[in-house]
Design an enzyme around this catalytic site. Sequence first.
Site, PDB file in Angstrom:
ATOM      1  CD  GLN A 195       3.905  -9.161  -7.682  1.00 25.52           C
ATOM      2  OE1 GLN A 195       4.875  -9.615  -7.701  1.00 25.52           O
ATOM      3  NE2 GLN A 195       3.500  -8.025  -8.034  1.00 25.52           N
ATOM      4  CB  VAL A 238      -3.078 -16.574  -9.638  1.00 22.62           C
ATOM      5  CG1 VAL A 238      -3.304 -14.814  -9.409  1.00 22.62           C
ATOM      6  CG2 VAL A 238      -2.306 -16.933 -10.882  1.00 22.62           C
ATOM      7  CG  ASP A 239       0.955 -20.732  -7.954  1.00 21.30           C
ATOM      8  OD1 ASP A 239       1.157 -20.484  -6.731  1.00 21.30           O
ATOM      9  OD2 ASP A 239       2.136 -20.272  -8.385  1.00 21.30           O
ATOM     10  CG  HIS A 275      -2.121  -9.961  -8.758  1.00 23.13           C
ATOM     11  ND1 HIS A 275      -0.962 -10.091  -9.396  1.00 23.13           N
ATOM     12  CD2 HIS A 275      -2.274  -8.780  -8.349  1.00 23.13           C
ATOM     13  CE1 HIS A 275      -0.258  -8.914  -9.437  1.00 23.13           C
ATOM     14  NE2 HIS A 275      -1.032  -8.039  -9.000  1.00 23.13           N
ATOM     15  CB  CYS A 319     -20.751 -16.847  -6.529  1.00 19.15           C
ATOM     16  SG  CYS A 319     -22.391 -16.157  -6.858  1.00 19.15           S
ATOM     17  CB  CYS A 367     -23.419 -16.198  -3.558  1.00 18.41           C
ATOM     18  SG  CYS A 367     -23.103 -17.963  -3.626  1.00 18.41           S
TER      19      CYS A 367
END
Length: 448
Positions: A330, A332-333, A348, A356, A361
């Site tokens: 979970q 996001v680091d 997440h 993008c 792209c």
Amino acid sequence: SDGAAAAPAPVAGPPAPAVAVLVRGPAANGEAAKGGELLCQLLTKHTGMAASSVPELPPAARLPGPIGLLLLASGAAPAALAALSAERARGEGDDRRGGPPALFEAGCTIVLLDLPLEGLLCMRAEGPPSVAYGFEKDKKKKDVLSLRRWEALQEAASEQLGPDASRELQGFGVPSSGALVFYPDGWVDALQLPCVRLRPGEVLKQKGKKWELLDDVENAFNLPRGFCPGASPLAAVADWLVEGKGLAFTGAGISRESGVPTFRDGDGLWERYDAMEVSSIGGFAGEPAKVWDFEREFNEILWSCAGPNDGHRALAELEALGCIDLVVTQNVDGFHQAVGSKNVLELHGSEVHAICLSKACEHRIEMKRIFSAAPGEEGGDSTVAQLWSPLARGWGVRWPERPDDLPLQRTVREQLAFLQRPKKRRRTEGKADGKADGKADGKADGKA
């Protein structure tokens, strides 16, 4: 030496099956004794173990086998636990050859049917010492946690254990209908209802939360071998790792040790930011400046923290050894990837890379590059600098449209507006645009 044949060694028979024993206490009244007998009948019915109710330990009559399940009624715990300690000391000084059989089976499960009013100090071979105590009742007969009582228990434990050990002391507040499970390897679980874990003494002197919830995750019901000797959640996981073909699921707790606050902590980012405003396409389109403020603050936390810790490195090593196939996180680091984990599913997304929004792209770029590319900075990326500038509110992606907007800003704004539309309508429009514009539109989006 006289040539006589040695006597054959006696053949040991199969070990006697373990039994369950309820210690009801010598002062138990007739009603308590009757309840104890009923409990023993239920234990035999559901476990198959022979069950007996006795007033004290050691029992006056010899048991048919070693005690594998010991239940201690309220008031019987202090004397019974003292007898247990004496039996353990006797067993450590005697290898049992030719002596009386052991009173307890190795790994005997001990159940306290009620916590002593003064609390219970738990000393374990592994892990810090702990104090467990029950919730108090308020005037409305509701469970309440007393922090004053926890501080008094800390002082009492400090006198008994010494200042060094008391600094590591953990507290557990147990609701009246809940329970705690202490496993042999130091693991602690809540059972039936969430309990409260109180942090060690040094933390209490700091500002912020002094406690955290310990949820009932039903480990006790999911253990492959149940409450058998040596069983614990950690032991079960170790078995799975040896077998391989497993996956690891991680959340904010694994990165907390690195200095990354969880979003929902008392000092977490969600105390100052609305999650839907700063982590959704709608929020980005409506207030891009707020989103970029959040992104910069979070990335500064990541840059200044300690980085991946032993937990991240251990999972990468387990993957390399073939014990796990996948890490689902979970977080996001990006710490799992930073230490070598290859197969990582980020539920997440990622805060260390931007992507993008155009499906044609999907170019990825490091957030660090974006925030170090302000206009006029030496070595800055001129393309990235058009998207973010600390000098302009709106940070490049301005809303609503302005006459002096760059073509790149208009393209990004169109993509955001498209992504805000309902999914079904967006899919229809995407197909229509694809047919009408052909490859030229795809190339334009690719540049964006």
